[in-house]
Design a protein around this motif. Structure first.
Motif, PDB file in Angstrom:
ATOM      1  N   PHE A 103      20.210  11.137  15.132  1.00 47.48           N
ATOM      2  CA  PHE A 103      19.499  12.089  14.273  1.00 47.48           C
ATOM      3  C   PHE A 103      18.211  11.510  13.697  1.00 47.48           C
ATOM      4  N   THR A 104      17.892  10.286  14.056  1.00 49.05           N
ATOM      5  CA  THR A 104      16.627   9.700  13.617  1.00 49.05           C
ATOM      6  C   THR A 104      15.767   9.487  14.856  1.00 49.05           C
ATOM      7  N   GLY A 105      14.489   9.731  14.713  1.00 53.65           N
ATOM      8  CA  GLY A 105      13.625   9.623  15.884  1.00 53.65           C
ATOM      9  C   GLY A 105      12.174   9.810  15.522  1.00 53.65           C
ATOM     10  N   ALA A 106      11.398  10.239  16.506  1.00 51.93           N
ATOM     11  CA  ALA A 106       9.953  10.277  16.347  1.00 51.93           C
ATOM     12  C   ALA A 106       9.476  11.423  15.456  1.00 51.93           C
ATOM     13  N   ARG A 107      10.203  12.547  15.426  1.00 54.14           N
ATOM     14  CA  ARG A 107       9.711  13.712  14.689  1.00 54.14           C
ATOM     15  C   ARG A 107      10.055  13.617  13.208  1.00 54.14           C
TER      16      ARG A 107
END
Length: 235
Positions: A103-107
């Motif tokens: 659920f963590t990333g670039a966006r």
């Protein structure tokens, strides 16, 4: 209150469609053995060789190939568009612990939406695991066993107050708000840290290596009363 689609006596690993390393998945499943996907998280689980125990979401981002491979009785549609798949999944899980990976990333907007979900459902004991940190919604009272000089950040998602013992910069006398005082980059002064808050809405952020300490602390912490407006979650 929404009736749960998924129940587990130990814990649930909730998988999203973001970047997901095999180490993250192993770390979570070792502590929360039931694998549940939020929509396209099912693609991530199948790619890792794991058939999800359940898939929750509106199914607008899951691949058609994955949909063909999933047993119908493991699909739990949640079509409402006023909530994210993360929130819809949490609302339909009943477990003493949820570990969220992928659920963590670039966006940036997706990351903010997940943090919003944590404080929207503060009695669902969910810890989001990121590459370096973990985050969870603070309960009314929390006692953590940590190491001196560990970083401990607090980010308010609403206006609230708190108190603390064992932090380098105490919380007493401060009024926190997302557009005013925040509590990032605090650190641990003593091995036992105690915190309390007057209302839901504070995010607690710890180093990833303190995951087990956070799990233990949340298991012993009280829940927010329903009268505070939080979505109560039965033990």
């Amino acid at each position: 209150m929404i009736a749960p689609n998924v129940q587990h006596s130990q814990g649930v690993t909730l998988v999203g469609g973001g970047a997901l390393g095999g180490r993250d998945l192993r770390l979570a499943l070792a502590r929360a053995p039931m694998a549940v996907a939020a929509d396209s998280g099912a693609d991530r689980l199948l790619a890792a060789g794991i058939l999800p125990d359940a898939v929750i979401g509106d199914f607008d981002s899951i691949s058609s190939e994955t949909m063909r491979k999933l047993p119908a009785d493991r699909l739990h549609p949640a079509p409402a568009q006023d909530r994210t798949d993360f929130v819809k999944a949490l609302q339909r899980i009943k477990a003493p612990l949820v570990l969220a990976v992928g659920f963590t990333g670039a966006r940036m907007d997706h990351g903010l939406a997940v943090m919003n979900g944590l404080v929207l459902l503060p009695n669902h004991r969910c810890i989001v695991i990121g590459p370096k940190d973990i985050a969870f919604a603070a309960p009314p009272e929390l006692a953590l066993r940590l190491c001196p000089d560990d970083p401990l950040s607090l980010f308010p998602m609403t206006r609230l107050e708190g108190s603390s013992e064992g932090l380098h910069w105490p919380l007493q006398g401060l009024e926190f708000a997302p557009d005013a005082m925040i509590g990032t980059s605090n650190k641990v002064a003593r091995p036992e840290v105690r915190m309390s808050f007057n209302r839901p809405g504070m995010l607690t952020i710890l180093p990833r290596k303190r995951l087990d300490a956070a799990i233990k602390a949340l298991a012993a912490a009280p829940f927010w009363p329903e009268s505070d407006g939080s979505a109560a979650h039965d033990r």
